[in-house]
Each structure stands twice: as C-alpha cells, then as structure tokens.
Design a protein around this motif. Structure first.
Motif, PDB file in Angstrom:
ATOM      1  N   ASP A   1       0.806  -1.269  -0.004  1.00  0.00           N
ATOM      2  CA  ASP A   1      -0.012  -0.217  -0.175  1.00  0.00           C
ATOM      3  C   ASP A   1       0.970   1.092   0.087  1.00  0.00           C
ATOM      4  O   ASP A   1       0.572   2.260  -0.631  1.00  0.00           O
ATOM      5  N   LEU A   2       2.073   1.124   0.711  1.00  0.00           N
ATOM      6  CA  LEU A   2       2.876   2.374   1.009  1.00  0.00           C
ATOM      7  C   LEU A   2       3.407   2.746  -0.588  1.00  0.00           C
ATOM      8  O   LEU A   2       3.603   3.912  -1.086  1.00  0.00           O
ATOM      9  N   LEU A   3       4.140   1.507  -1.003  1.00  0.00           N
ATOM     10  CA  LEU A   3       4.662   1.885  -2.362  1.00  0.00           C
ATOM     11  C   LEU A   3       3.608   2.465  -3.426  1.00  0.00           C
ATOM     12  O   LEU A   3       3.975   3.090  -4.379  1.00  0.00           O
ATOM     13  N   ARG A   4       2.638   1.781  -3.344  1.00  0.00           N
ATOM     14  CA  ARG A   4       1.485   2.046  -4.124  1.00  0.00           C
ATOM     15  C   ARG A   4       1.380   3.786  -4.063  1.00  0.00           C
ATOM     16  O   ARG A   4       1.093   4.652  -5.013  1.00  0.00           O
ATOM     17  N   GLU A   5       1.233   4.158  -2.902  1.00  0.00           N
ATOM     18  CA  GLU A   5       0.790   5.670  -2.743  1.00  0.00           C
ATOM     19  C   GLU A   5       2.002   6.418  -3.028  1.00  0.00           C
ATOM     20  O   GLU A   5       1.946   7.661  -3.469  1.00  0.00           O
ATOM     21  N   LEU A   6       3.283   6.066  -2.662  1.00  0.00           N
ATOM     22  CA  LEU A   6       4.344   6.777  -3.071  1.00  0.00           C
ATOM     23  C   LEU A   6       4.509   6.757  -4.843  1.00  0.00           C
ATOM     24  O   LEU A   6       4.839   7.998  -5.167  1.00  0.00           O
ATOM     25  N   GLN A   7       3.861   5.926  -5.389  1.00  0.00           N
ATOM     26  CA  GLN A   7       4.230   5.824  -6.892  1.00  0.00           C
ATOM     27  C   GLN A   7       3.440   6.701  -7.178  1.00  0.00           C
ATOM     28  O   GLN A   7       3.427   7.668  -8.236  1.00  0.00           O
ATOM     29  N   LYS A   8       1.782   6.783  -6.717  1.00  0.00           N
ATOM     30  CA  LYS A   8       1.085   7.951  -7.020  1.00  0.00           C
ATOM     31  C   LYS A   8       1.682   9.208  -6.972  1.00  0.00           C
ATOM     32  O   LYS A   8       1.665  10.232  -7.834  1.00  0.00           O
ATOM     33  N   PHE A   9       1.921   9.651  -5.653  1.00  0.00           N
ATOM     34  CA  PHE A   9       2.736  10.773  -5.638  1.00  0.00           C
ATOM     35  C   PHE A   9       3.974  11.348  -6.425  1.00  0.00           C
ATOM     36  O   PHE A   9       4.071  12.117  -7.001  1.00  0.00           O
ATOM     37  N   ALA A  10       4.789  10.230  -6.983  1.00  0.00           N
ATOM     38  CA  ALA A  10       5.772  10.559  -7.913  1.00  0.00           C
ATOM     39  C   ALA A  10       5.014  10.919  -9.230  1.00  0.00           C
ATOM     40  O   ALA A  10       5.756  11.685 -10.030  1.00  0.00           O
ATOM     41  N   HIS A  11       4.134  10.246  -9.591  1.00  0.00           N
ATOM     42  CA  HIS A  11       3.510  10.503 -10.835  1.00  0.00           C
ATOM     43  C   HIS A  11       2.940  11.932 -10.801  1.00  0.00           C
ATOM     44  O   HIS A  11       3.116  12.578 -11.835  1.00  0.00           O
ATOM     45  N   HIS A  12       2.235  12.326  -9.718  1.00  0.00           N
ATOM     46  CA  HIS A  12       1.715  13.589  -9.817  1.00  0.00           C
ATOM     47  C   HIS A  12       2.987  14.702  -9.857  1.00  0.00           C
ATOM     48  O   HIS A  12       2.652  15.769 -10.286  1.00  0.00           O
ATOM     49  N   MET A  13       3.894  14.423  -9.275  1.00  0.00           N
ATOM     50  CA  MET A  13       5.359  15.264  -9.359  1.00  0.00           C
ATOM     51  C   MET A  13       6.086  15.336 -10.804  1.00  0.00           C
ATOM     52  O   MET A  13       6.876  15.883 -11.103  1.00  0.00           O
ATOM     53  N   GLY A  14       5.356  14.292 -11.670  1.00  0.00           N
ATOM     54  CA  GLY A  14       5.929  14.125 -13.106  1.00  0.00           C
ATOM     55  C   GLY A  14       7.006  13.118 -13.115  1.00  0.00           C
ATOM     56  O   GLY A  14       7.880  13.311 -14.236  1.00  0.00           O
ATOM     57  N   PHE A  15       7.104  12.193 -12.335  1.00  0.00           N
ATOM     58  CA  PHE A  15       8.233  11.062 -12.280  1.00  0.00           C
ATOM     59  C   PHE A  15       7.646   9.740 -12.290  1.00  0.00           C
ATOM     60  O   PHE A  15       6.490   9.667 -12.077  1.00  0.00           O
ATOM     61  N   ASP A  16       8.329   8.863 -13.146  1.00  0.00           N
ATOM     62  CA  ASP A  16       7.735   7.449 -13.379  1.00  0.00           C
ATOM     63  C   ASP A  16       8.322   6.339 -12.460  1.00  0.00           C
ATOM     64  O   ASP A  16       7.905   5.309 -12.461  1.00  0.00           O
ATOM     65  N   ARG A  17       9.207   6.836 -11.626  1.00  0.00           N
ATOM     66  CA  ARG A  17       9.637   5.781 -10.694  1.00  0.00           C
ATOM     67  C   ARG A  17      10.088   6.354  -9.381  1.00  0.00           C
ATOM     68  O   ARG A  17      10.270   7.641  -9.277  1.00  0.00           O
ATOM     69  N   CYS A  18       9.989   5.707  -8.359  1.00  0.00           N
ATOM     70  CA  CYS A  18      10.210   6.060  -6.860  1.00  0.00           C
ATOM     71  C   CYS A  18      10.899   4.794  -5.975  1.00  0.00           C
ATOM     72  O   CYS A  18      10.484   3.697  -6.464  1.00  0.00           O
ATOM     73  N   ALA A  19      11.486   5.270  -4.979  1.00  0.00           N
ATOM     74  CA  ALA A  19      11.865   4.361  -4.205  1.00  0.00           C
ATOM     75  C   ALA A  19      12.099   5.146  -2.699  1.00  0.00           C
ATOM     76  O   ALA A  19      12.151   6.292  -2.683  1.00  0.00           O
ATOM     77  N   TYR A  20      11.966   4.149  -1.382  1.00  0.00           N
ATOM     78  CA  TYR A  20      12.268   4.869  -0.297  1.00  0.00           C
ATOM     79  C   TYR A  20      12.911   3.815   0.508  1.00  0.00           C
ATOM     80  O   TYR A  20      12.705   2.437   0.418  1.00  0.00           O
ATOM     81  N   ALA A  21      14.063   4.518   1.013  1.00  0.00           N
ATOM     82  CA  ALA A  21      14.932   3.441   1.955  1.00  0.00           C
ATOM     83  C   ALA A  21      14.894   4.187   3.422  1.00  0.00           C
ATOM     84  O   ALA A  21      15.029   5.322   3.380  1.00  0.00           O
TER      85      ALA A  21
END
Length: 144
Positions: free
Chosen positions: A21-41
């Motif tokens: 769920d968290l990754l899915r939400e981070l990906q949505k946020f990244a897309h809103h910012m104009g990016f197609d990839r994201c990662a969280y460490a």
C-alpha cells in the motif's frame, strides 16, 4: 505543485496498512510530481540493536540488486546528503562526478534513471530515510 497534492499524499501514506500500500501511494505521488519511478529507503540505527534497513523498490527491475551488489551505498552522494541535510537533492552530473560515483551514475542511467530528486526523511535520532523520484528524461526546473 498544488498544496492539495501534498495533503492528499500525506493522508494516503498515513492510511497505508502494508508495504505494498505504501509503495503504491508513493508511486501515485511520484506520478503527480512528473516522475515515473520512486523508491524509499529507511535505516534505523538504535544503540542497542542491530541496524535495520527497509526498502520499497519502485525503480527498474534489477537496479536495487545491482546497487547492493556493487556497494553503491558507500559512494552514492545522495546517501551522504540525506545524512547531513534536510534539503532535497537534485540529481545532476556534477553531484555524481567525483571518483566511484561516476561509475554509479553511468549504471543508474543505463537502468533508465537519468534524473531525479531525493528527499531526506529525518525522524528521531538514528532514523534516516531517503525518498527518491526518478525518470528517464531531464528535470525541467522552469516548470514547463
């Protein structure tokens, strides 16, 4: 970026009940910012426990394995930046120029990570995270 996007993202992250769920939400946020990839460490270094690391991988398949196998966390300037600053770091050639970081940057680009922004996440002492968004084309600083 409208404030509503940030508020909605924060609310969604708070409601996430699993790492998926968290990754899915981070990906949505990244897309809103104009990016197609994201990662969280996230790294937790508590004095009386073995360091714990968590990674949510929305980067191209194989990049995380390559990153870890090559020990790039030791030369990645974004890691050092996150430990020392709360300011976002824009990925550019200058940041990745010195020494072994050049090889790291070349390989990242080979995986389609040509530009991005990393945000430091600081919580209580010993808890440091990095949220990174990336894409295969340059970041447009003019907002066009």
């Amino acid at each position: 970026m409208p404030l509503k996007v940030l508020i909605d993202a924060y609310d969604a992250l708070e409601k996430a009940r699993s790492s998926e769920d968290l990754l899915r939400e981070l990906q949505k946020f990244a897309h809103h910012m104009g990016f197609d990839r994201c990662a969280y460490a996230l790294t937790i270094n508590a004095p009386s426990f073995k360091p714990q690391q968590y990674f949510l991988d929305g980067f191209p398949v194989g990049w995380a394995d390559r990153y870890l196998s090559q020990g790039y966390f030791k030369v990645d300037p974004l890691v050092l930046h996150a430990e020392r600053s709360t300011m976002p770091a824009l990925w550019d050639d200058e940041m990745f120029h010195p020494g072994k970081a050049e090889q790291f940057w070349e390989e990242a680009r080979a995986f389609g990570l040509h530009s991005g922004v990393s945000f430091s996440v600081h919580d209580q002492p010993g808890v440091t995270g990095i949220f990174s968004v990336a894409r295969d084309k340059a970041v447009d600083l003019q907002g066009e």
